[in-house]
Design a protein around this motif. Structure first.
Motif, PDB file in Angstrom:
ATOM      1  N   ASN A 137       0.819  -1.223   0.000  1.00 47.81           N
ATOM      2  CA  ASN A 137       0.000   0.000   0.000  1.00 47.81           C
ATOM      3  C   ASN A 137       0.847   1.265   0.000  1.00 47.81           C
ATOM      4  O   ASN A 137       0.384   2.334   0.365  1.00 47.81           O
ATOM      5  CB  ASN A 137      -0.979   0.006   1.189  1.00 47.81           C
ATOM      6  N   ILE A 139       2.795   4.078  -2.190  1.00 47.03           N
ATOM      7  CA  ILE A 139       2.725   4.642  -3.539  1.00 47.03           C
ATOM      8  C   ILE A 139       4.125   5.059  -3.991  1.00 47.03           C
ATOM      9  O   ILE A 139       4.758   5.909  -3.370  1.00 47.03           O
ATOM     10  CB  ILE A 139       1.783   5.858  -3.589  1.00 47.03           C
ATOM     11  N   LYS A 302      -1.733   9.666  -7.646  1.00 49.33           N
ATOM     12  CA  LYS A 302      -1.792   8.255  -7.231  1.00 49.33           C
ATOM     13  C   LYS A 302      -2.155   8.124  -5.760  1.00 49.33           C
ATOM     14  O   LYS A 302      -2.936   7.248  -5.366  1.00 49.33           O
ATOM     15  CB  LYS A 302      -0.441   7.576  -7.493  1.00 49.33           C
ATOM     16  N   ARG A 305      -5.942   8.906  -5.258  1.00 46.07           N
ATOM     17  CA  ARG A 305      -6.788   7.809  -5.746  1.00 46.07           C
ATOM     18  C   ARG A 305      -6.707   6.593  -4.837  1.00 46.07           C
ATOM     19  O   ARG A 305      -7.726   5.964  -4.518  1.00 46.07           O
ATOM     20  CB  ARG A 305      -6.370   7.430  -7.174  1.00 46.07           C
ATOM     21  N   ALA A 306      -5.484   6.249  -4.425  1.00 46.40           N
ATOM     22  CA  ALA A 306      -5.308   5.066  -3.575  1.00 46.40           C
ATOM     23  C   ALA A 306      -5.966   5.256  -2.217  1.00 46.40           C
ATOM     24  O   ALA A 306      -6.618   4.345  -1.699  1.00 46.40           O
ATOM     25  CB  ALA A 306      -3.814   4.770  -3.404  1.00 46.40           C
ATOM     26  N   GLN A 309      -9.711   5.022  -2.528  1.00 51.08           N
ATOM     27  CA  GLN A 309     -10.113   3.622  -2.704  1.00 51.08           C
ATOM     28  C   GLN A 309     -10.110   2.882  -1.371  1.00 51.08           C
ATOM     29  O   GLN A 309     -11.031   2.123  -1.069  1.00 51.08           O
ATOM     30  CB  GLN A 309      -9.187   2.935  -3.701  1.00 51.08           C
ATOM     31  N   ARG A 310      -9.068   3.116  -0.561  1.00 48.81           N
ATOM     32  CA  ARG A 310      -8.999   2.467   0.750  1.00 48.81           C
ATOM     33  C   ARG A 310     -10.145   2.900   1.652  1.00 48.81           C
ATOM     34  O   ARG A 310     -10.621   2.123   2.485  1.00 48.81           O
ATOM     35  CB  ARG A 310      -7.661   2.763   1.431  1.00 48.81           C
TER      36      ARG A 310
END
Length: 467
Positions: A137, A139, A302, A305-306, A309-310
């Protein structure tokens, strides 16, 4: 039955096809170390380095691997794993239905003296690693690629590499702790027999003071000399602490000579550290010093977005872009700001828009955008409605011009700090009562006209993004 060299060739063909379905990093980490050791026409036996390979392959990659094995070895092929046991234990096989479990490490919390346990030459202790800080997890970007790549190399061969110590430095909040703890997790997966310990320098200092007061300095040093991979966070906190520096020097030397791995973080490079003994500073320079920079634009995208999403949130692309454009901050602040935005949107029952992002985030982060001006808003409104600036500022009162002025007044009230009198005089020479009337008229239309509401949101986006 296949000949040895033949099933080895077939396994290499399997790997080449598997490589196309997963990332290169995953392939190198989980499949390159695997060796085929037998195939009798029905059972394919693979040698894996340790139990964690079995668990990860079964949990995360079996849906990739199984059809490939069926294609190359046959549909009824059963997969067996050969897992080397620890020293002096014979090798044994395990199938995917019988994966050995890790032995829970001894908890040293309640031991009277955690540095020495009589009768035990080697103890197991909690590595103090946060399960959220892994490479999976993390980036990757230009800002951290050197540190991450070096960290992966260290995890593959801890202590037996050119990066000892690995010294990672950069400003607060850029992800130093995440990377070094990810290295710790990676080492434990690849080398479960090794002792890994993460500790902040402040905690190390507190332990040293307790040991000094209790007359246990020798035990304190011996405890740390048992560690195979020692991760020290915020090494700059050694500044001015002569006694702690002496103890750490002894630990550092012992681990280096024993081929153990040291990983250090700091907010400064070694040459800028003050009030630390020269013999320690020299040793900090022996390995690799890797700098973490502020995230670049692509990395910020990034990260946003990550993180979204989490958190299970859907963030419109224009909001993602707006955040990346306007937040010039470290990783921690970017993630914190996004969490605040998502939470506020949820609690207020509102859609996540650029306007909401601006309202919410100004409380949590310093946005890098310039202050929005009335002139800027007027220009955007004129461009959007295709009205000449001279016409907009004239006494003309046609419906389209009048509505454009009202929209400009509404946006000026929303996005500038200008008093109503200033807004009125700047837009058609109106008074503050006219501005209030215009703002109410626009707000009422937003509530009743979906098409008009969509127009205002589109104009707002241009005002905020192009400022």
């Amino acid at each position: 039955m296949m000949q040895n060299d033949r099933y080895n060739e077939v396994w290499q063909d399997c790997l080449e096809k598997l490589r196309l379905t997963i990332t290169e990093e995953e392939f190198v980490k989980w499949f390159k170390p695997i060796k085929p050791i037998g195939y009798d026409g029905a059972h394919l036996r693979l040698r894996v380095p340790n139990e964690s390979f079995v668990a990860n392959i079964e949990k995360r990659y079996l849906h990739h691997l199984k059809p490939i094995i069926s294609e190359f070895y046959g549909e009824d092929t059963l997969l067996y794993y050969s897992v080397p046991r620890k020293a002096q234990a014979p090798q044994s096989d395990t199938t995917s239905s019988a994966i050995p479990q890790f032995v829970t490490p001894t908890d040293t919390t309640d031991i009277k003296n955690p540095f020495v346990i009589p009768g035990l030459r080697r103890i197991m202790f909690d590595p103090q690693l946060n399960s959220n800080y892994t490479f999976d997890n993390h980036i990757e970007g230009e800002c951290n690629r050197l540190a991450r790549s070096a960290g992966m190399a260290v995890a593959v061969t801890p202590g037996n590499n050119a990066f000892n110590p690995l010294y990672i430095y950069g400003d607060s909040g850029l992800g130093k702790t995440h990377i070094v703890q990810a290295i710790g997790h990676e080492v434990r997966q690849r080398h479960p027999e090794l002792q890994v310990l993460y500790v902040s320098m402040n905690k190390f200092q507190a332990q040293f003071q307790t040991a000094y007061k209790n007359g246990e300095i020798t035990d304190f040093i011996h405890f740390y000399q048992m560690v195979d991979v020692l991760i020290i966070d915020d090494i700059q906190e050694l500044t001015g602490k002569t006694g702690t520096q002496n103890a750490f020097f002894n630990i550092f030397n012992h681990l280096q000579l024993a081929g153990k791995q040291l990983i250090l973080t700091s907010d400064k490079p070694p040459v800028e550290l003050k009030d630390i003994e020269q013999r320690l500073l020299t040793r900090f320079k022996w390995g690799l010093s890797a700098y973490l920079n502020t995230p670049d634009y692509e990395t910020k995208i990034k990260i946003i977005r990550a993180k979204a999403q989490r958190l299970g949130a859907s963030i419109p692309e224009e909001v993602v872009t707006y955040l990346a454009d306007n937040i010039s901050a470290n990783v921690r602040e970017i993630e914190g700001a996004l969490s605040s935005l998502i939470a506020n949107a949820s609690f207020l029952g509102r859609k996540i828009t650029i306007s909401l992002a601006k309202d919410i985030l100004k409380v949590y982060v310093k946005l890098t955008q310039r202050e929005i001006t009335i002139d800027h808003i007027v220009k955007v409104v004129c461009d959007y409605y295709n009205i000449e600036l001279d016409t907009f500022n004239s006494a003309k009162r046609t419906r389209d011009v009048a509505q454009a002025r009202q929209v400009a007044m509404y946006l000026a009230k929303q996005h500038t700090k200008s008093p109503l009198t200033v807004i009125g005089s700047s837009i058609g020479g109106r008074n503050h009562a006219t501005v209030l009337h215009s703002c109410k008229a626009v707000a009422d239309m937003i509530d009743t006209d979906k098409q008009f509401k969509s127009q205002i949101e589109e104009i707002e986006k241009i005002v905020l993004c192009k400022n």
